[in-house]
Motif scaffolding. Sequence first.
Motif, short mmCIF file in Angstrom:
data_model
loop_
_atom_site.label_atom_id
_atom_site.label_comp_id
_atom_site.label_asym_id
_atom_site.label_seq_id
_atom_site.Cartn_x
_atom_site.Cartn_y
_atom_site.Cartn_z
N SER A 1 0.85 -1.29 -0.06
CA SER A 1 -0.01 -0.02 0.07
C SER A 1 0.80 1.27 -0.11
CB SER A 1 -1.22 0.07 1.21
OG SER A 1 -0.18 0.06 2.59
N ASN B 1 0.70 5.83 0.75
CA ASN B 1 -0.31 7.07 0.78
C ASN B 1 0.48 8.25 0.26
OD1 ASN B 1 -1.43 9.47 2.11
ND2 ASN B 1 -2.21 8.19 3.51
N GLY C 1 4.27 4.02 2.99
CA GLY C 1 3.52 2.95 2.75
C GLY C 1 4.18 1.81 3.42
N GLU D 1 3.21 5.14 -5.46
CA GLU D 1 1.93 4.86 -5.61
C GLU D 1 1.36 3.88 -6.91
OE1 GLU D 1 -2.19 7.47 -4.82
OE2 GLU D 1 -1.03 8.04 -6.34
N VAL E 1 2.48 -0.06 -6.34
CA VAL E 1 1.90 -1.07 -5.47
C VAL E 1 1.53 -2.44 -6.08
CG1 VAL E 1 -0.21 -1.44 -4.13
CG2 VAL E 1 0.72 0.82 -4.19
#
Length: 213
Positions: free
Chosen positions: A8, A10, A16, A44, A47
Amino acid sequence: MTKAKLASWNRAKGFGFLSLSSEPKAKQLFVHVSDFSDKKLDPEKLVGHWFYYTLAKDKQGRPCAKRLSLVGAKPAFSGKSNDPGKRAGLSAMAFFALLGALVLLHKLPIALLVFYCVLSVVTFALYALDKSAAQAGRWRVQEAKLHVFALMGGWPGAMLAQQVLRHKTQKQSFRWGYYTTVLVNIAALVYLLSPYGEPMLLQVNHALSSILP
Protein backbone atom coordinates in the motif's frame (compact mmCIF):
# COMPACT_ATOMS: atom_id res chain seq x y z
CA MET A 1 19.08 -7.83 0.71
CA THR A 2 15.67 -9.49 0.91
CA LYS A 3 12.62 -8.68 -1.15
CA ALA A 4 8.95 -8.00 -0.48
CA LYS A 5 5.90 -6.66 -2.26
CA LEU A 6 4.73 -3.05 -1.86
CA ALA A 7 1.27 -3.57 -0.38
CA SER A 8 0.00 0.00 0.00
CA TRP A 9 1.02 3.62 -0.44
CA ASN A 10 -0.21 6.96 0.92
CA ARG A 11 0.90 9.70 -1.47
CA ALA A 12 -0.26 12.55 0.79
CA LYS A 13 1.82 11.35 3.75
CA GLY A 14 4.71 9.94 1.74
CA PHE A 15 4.84 6.44 3.19
CA GLY A 16 3.54 2.92 2.67
CA PHE A 17 3.98 -0.69 3.73
CA LEU A 18 5.69 -3.78 2.37
CA SER A 19 3.96 -7.13 2.73
CA LEU A 20 6.39 -9.76 4.01
CA SER A 21 4.44 -12.72 2.64
CA SER A 22 1.61 -13.60 0.29
CA GLU A 23 -0.85 -14.27 3.12
CA PRO A 24 -3.82 -11.86 3.39
CA LYS A 25 -2.91 -10.92 6.98
CA ALA A 26 0.84 -10.94 6.48
CA LYS A 27 3.11 -8.80 8.62
CA GLN A 28 3.82 -5.41 7.05
CA LEU A 29 6.93 -3.26 7.12
CA PHE A 30 6.91 0.55 7.10
CA VAL A 31 8.72 2.38 4.26
CA HIS A 32 9.15 6.13 3.72
CA VAL A 33 9.40 7.82 0.32
CA SER A 34 12.97 8.95 1.10
CA ASP A 35 14.09 5.31 1.40
CA PHE A 36 13.73 4.46 -2.30
CA SER A 37 17.09 4.31 -4.05
CA ASP A 38 15.62 5.65 -7.30
CA LYS A 39 14.00 9.00 -6.41
CA LYS A 40 12.23 9.14 -9.79
CA LEU A 41 9.97 6.20 -8.96
CA ASP A 42 6.32 6.85 -8.17
CA PRO A 43 5.52 4.35 -5.37
CA GLU A 44 1.78 4.80 -5.78
CA LYS A 45 2.02 3.37 -9.29
CA LEU A 46 4.15 0.47 -8.07
CA VAL A 47 1.83 -1.03 -5.47
CA GLY A 48 1.95 -4.79 -6.02
CA HIS A 49 5.53 -4.73 -7.35
CA TRP A 50 8.45 -6.42 -5.64
CA PHE A 51 11.34 -4.50 -4.07
CA TYR A 52 14.68 -5.42 -2.62
CA TYR A 53 15.18 -3.78 0.77
CA THR A 54 17.44 -3.62 3.79
CA LEU A 55 15.91 -4.18 7.21
CA ALA A 56 16.59 -1.31 9.63
CA LYS A 57 15.06 0.51 12.60
CA ASP A 58 13.58 3.98 12.89
CA LYS A 59 14.37 6.49 15.65
CA GLN A 60 11.80 4.80 17.93
CA GLY A 61 13.49 1.44 17.42
CA ARG A 62 10.71 0.04 15.25
CA PRO A 63 11.59 -2.12 12.22
CA CYS A 64 11.37 -0.44 8.82
CA ALA A 65 12.65 -0.89 5.27
CA LYS A 66 15.59 1.11 3.87
CA ARG A 67 17.37 1.38 0.50
CA LEU A 68 14.53 -0.02 -1.60
CA SER A 69 15.21 -0.92 -5.21
CA LEU A 70 12.71 -2.26 -7.72
CA VAL A 71 13.22 -5.91 -8.57
CA GLY A 72 14.24 -6.19 -12.22
CA ALA A 73 15.05 -2.49 -12.58
CA LYS A 74 18.18 -1.45 -14.42
CA PRO A 75 20.85 0.03 -12.14
CA ALA A 76 21.01 3.81 -12.07
CA PHE A 77 24.46 5.15 -12.93
CA SER A 78 25.85 7.99 -10.87
CA GLY A 79 26.91 9.79 -14.01
CA LYS A 80 23.35 10.12 -15.23
CA SER A 81 22.42 13.75 -15.74
CA ASN A 82 20.26 15.48 -13.18
CA ASP A 83 18.32 18.00 -15.26
CA PRO A 84 16.27 19.46 -12.34
CA GLY A 85 19.50 19.89 -10.38
CA LYS A 86 21.14 21.69 -13.32
CA ARG A 87 18.14 23.98 -13.73
CA ALA A 88 18.16 24.76 -10.01
CA GLY A 89 21.88 25.52 -10.17
CA LEU A 90 21.41 27.85 -13.14
CA SER A 91 18.49 29.59 -11.43
CA ALA A 92 20.53 30.14 -8.27
CA MET A 93 23.47 31.45 -10.31
CA ALA A 94 21.16 33.81 -12.22
CA PHE A 95 19.73 35.17 -8.97
CA PHE A 96 23.17 35.79 -7.45
CA ALA A 97 24.36 37.33 -10.73
CA LEU A 98 21.39 39.72 -10.53
CA LEU A 99 22.26 40.60 -6.94
CA GLY A 100 25.89 41.14 -7.96
CA ALA A 101 24.83 43.47 -10.77
CA LEU A 102 22.64 45.46 -8.38
CA VAL A 103 25.56 45.75 -5.96
CA LEU A 104 27.83 47.04 -8.76
CA LEU A 105 25.16 49.56 -9.71
CA HIS A 106 25.02 50.67 -6.04
CA LYS A 107 21.38 49.64 -5.81
CA LEU A 108 22.04 47.11 -3.04
CA PRO A 109 24.71 46.90 -0.34
CA ILE A 110 27.30 44.16 -0.70
CA ALA A 111 26.41 43.01 2.82
CA LEU A 112 23.03 41.85 1.50
CA LEU A 113 24.69 39.75 -1.21
CA VAL A 114 27.00 38.16 1.38
CA PHE A 115 24.02 37.51 3.65
CA TYR A 116 22.14 35.69 0.88
CA CYS A 117 25.21 33.58 0.11
CA VAL A 118 25.77 32.60 3.75
CA LEU A 119 22.09 31.78 4.35
CA SER A 120 21.96 29.69 1.16
CA VAL A 121 24.96 27.61 2.22
CA VAL A 122 23.52 27.10 5.71
CA THR A 123 20.10 26.14 4.31
CA PHE A 124 21.64 23.65 1.86
CA ALA A 125 23.54 22.09 4.78
CA LEU A 126 20.31 21.79 6.80
CA TYR A 127 18.61 19.98 3.92
CA ALA A 128 21.59 17.62 3.62
CA LEU A 129 21.48 16.98 7.37
CA ASP A 130 17.74 16.26 7.23
CA LYS A 131 18.13 13.86 4.31
CA SER A 132 20.92 12.01 6.12
CA ALA A 133 18.79 11.80 9.27
CA ALA A 134 15.82 10.48 7.26
CA GLN A 135 17.92 7.74 5.69
CA ALA A 136 19.44 6.73 9.04
CA GLY A 137 16.19 6.96 11.02
CA ARG A 138 17.53 9.73 13.29
CA TRP A 139 15.80 12.87 14.54
CA ARG A 140 14.86 15.10 11.60
CA VAL A 141 15.32 18.82 11.06
CA GLN A 142 11.94 20.47 11.63
CA GLU A 143 10.19 21.57 8.45
CA ALA A 144 9.43 24.92 10.09
CA LYS A 145 13.17 25.50 10.56
CA LEU A 146 13.84 24.78 6.89
CA HIS A 147 11.16 27.30 5.92
CA VAL A 148 12.50 29.93 8.35
CA PHE A 149 16.00 29.75 6.87
CA ALA A 150 14.56 29.90 3.34
CA LEU A 151 12.44 32.90 4.34
CA MET A 152 15.45 34.69 5.84
CA GLY A 153 17.21 34.53 2.46
CA GLY A 154 18.36 30.95 2.05
CA TRP A 155 15.74 30.01 -0.53
CA PRO A 156 18.31 29.63 -3.39
CA GLY A 157 20.17 27.08 -1.27
CA ALA A 158 16.89 25.32 -0.48
CA MET A 159 15.99 25.16 -4.18
CA LEU A 160 19.39 23.71 -5.01
CA ALA A 161 19.21 21.18 -2.17
CA GLN A 162 15.74 19.97 -3.15
CA GLN A 163 16.79 19.15 -6.70
CA VAL A 164 20.42 18.07 -6.24
CA LEU A 165 19.74 15.97 -3.13
CA ARG A 166 16.25 14.96 -4.34
CA HIS A 167 14.85 15.87 -0.94
CA LYS A 168 11.52 17.42 0.07
CA THR A 169 10.16 17.27 -3.47
CA GLN A 170 7.21 14.92 -2.90
CA LYS A 171 5.24 16.53 -0.06
CA GLN A 172 3.01 19.13 -1.72
CA SER A 173 2.21 21.08 1.46
CA PHE A 174 5.93 21.57 2.08
CA ARG A 175 6.44 22.67 -1.53
CA TRP A 176 3.72 25.32 -1.21
CA GLY A 177 5.35 26.56 1.99
CA TYR A 178 8.66 26.84 0.18
CA TYR A 179 7.10 28.70 -2.76
CA THR A 180 5.65 31.17 -0.26
CA THR A 181 9.11 31.90 1.16
CA VAL A 182 10.40 32.59 -2.36
CA LEU A 183 7.54 34.96 -3.19
CA VAL A 184 7.96 36.82 0.11
CA ASN A 185 11.69 37.20 -0.53
CA ILE A 186 11.20 38.51 -4.06
CA ALA A 187 8.47 40.91 -2.94
CA ALA A 188 10.71 42.22 -0.13
CA LEU A 189 13.61 42.70 -2.56
CA VAL A 190 11.40 44.61 -5.01
CA TYR A 191 10.18 46.80 -2.17
CA LEU A 192 13.74 47.57 -1.01
CA LEU A 193 14.64 48.62 -4.55
CA SER A 194 11.67 50.97 -4.76
CA PRO A 195 11.75 54.61 -3.53
CA TYR A 196 9.47 53.60 -0.65
CA GLY A 197 11.94 51.01 0.58
CA GLU A 198 15.05 53.20 0.61
CA PRO A 199 14.85 54.05 4.35
CA MET A 200 14.43 50.36 5.21
CA LEU A 201 17.30 49.43 2.88
CA LEU A 202 19.56 51.78 4.83
CA GLN A 203 18.48 50.10 8.07
CA VAL A 204 19.07 46.65 6.59
CA ASN A 205 22.53 47.67 5.41
CA HIS A 206 23.41 49.04 8.87
CA ALA A 207 22.13 45.89 10.59
CA LEU A 208 23.96 43.50 8.26
CA SER A 209 27.17 45.52 8.42
CA SER A 210 27.17 45.13 12.18
CA ILE A 211 26.69 41.35 11.90
CA LEU A 212 28.93 40.42 8.98
CA PRO A 213 32.70 40.97 9.08
